[in-house]
Design a protein around this motif. Structure first.
Motif, short mmCIF file in Angstrom:
data_model
loop_
_atom_site.label_atom_id
_atom_site.label_comp_id
_atom_site.label_asym_id
_atom_site.label_seq_id
_atom_site.Cartn_x
_atom_site.Cartn_y
_atom_site.Cartn_z
N UNK A 1 69.11 57.29 108.97
CA UNK A 1 67.98 57.66 107.12
C UNK A 1 68.82 58.99 106.78
N UNK A 2 69.15 60.11 108.24
CA UNK A 2 69.35 61.23 107.55
C UNK A 2 70.73 60.54 107.14
N UNK A 3 72.16 60.15 107.84
CA UNK A 3 72.98 59.93 107.40
C UNK A 3 73.24 58.70 105.71
N UNK A 4 71.92 58.12 105.17
CA UNK A 4 71.92 57.26 104.51
C UNK A 4 71.77 58.24 103.00
N UNK A 5 71.01 59.33 104.04
CA UNK A 5 70.67 60.18 102.79
C UNK A 5 72.11 60.62 102.05
#
Length: 195
Positions: free
Chosen positions: A155-159
């Protein structure tokens, strides 16, 4: 130790399961997550903004960002990395939603990617509306952890990628619009008086 084989990813994920998961919150998290299924609310928002001339560029920017996010995230990165979801790697953890297919890879989170791509467009257009959009995007990202279908790094990379793509999309659409716009100082028609 590789980026994907680290101790903190599962540690944070299981901490969330231990601290936050509760029958009261589960239907709320499912509803928040479902808002972005296949682009969901962001696609509708983009299309809706395209209808009104004043907001058309913002709507186009959101739709362009979503298309880029889908191509880059779901179409390329997921199939290059092929990271299994936590619900596949830890099948004994109870699931509140149907378990995704093992071929539906985890990295990066498509929900987070799409949400932050759209939210960053809105942030570029209007800071006040952008704040609410970013809060919603963060809630979507957290729901994916809560529902045990993504690791924190997903989710951090997606964000992060979503924020970059959204900003690029907004900037490019604004640049094209500026290039196509007629200079207001230039008369639309050169009228000549007939004598």
């Amino acid at each position: 130790m590789s980026f994907f084989n680290n101790p903190w990813d599962p540690a944070i994920l299981f901490w969330i399961q231990h601290v936050f998961v509760h029958p009261t919150w589960t239907p709320i998290m499912i509803a928040i997550s479902n808002l972005v299924w296949r682009g969901g609310i962001w696609v509708l928002l983009g299309l809706g903004l395209c209808i009104h001339k004043t907001y058309r560029n913002t709507g186009i920017s959101i739709l362009a960002a979503l298309i880029l996010a889908t191509i880059l995230g779901d179409g390329i990165i997921k199939h290059l990395i092929m990271r299994l979801r936590p619900c596949i790697e830890y099948p004994w953890v109870p699931m509140a939603i149907p378990t995704p297919s093992p071929a539906d890879y985890s990295f990066p989170s498509g929900h987070s990617f799409a949400s932050f791509a759209s939210a960053s467009v809105l942030w570029c257009e209007n800071r006040y509306i952008g704040i609410f959009a970013i809060v919603l995007a963060a809630a979507v990202a957290f729901s994916r952890l809560y529902l045990f279908v993504h690791y924190p790094s997903d989710v951090l990379t997606g964000a992060l990628l979503g924020s970059i793509i959204g900003t690029i999309s907004y900037t490019c659409v604004a640049a094209v619009q500026k290039k196509l716009a007629v200079d207001p100082k230039t008369p639309a028609h050169n009228h000549q008086k007939i004598s």
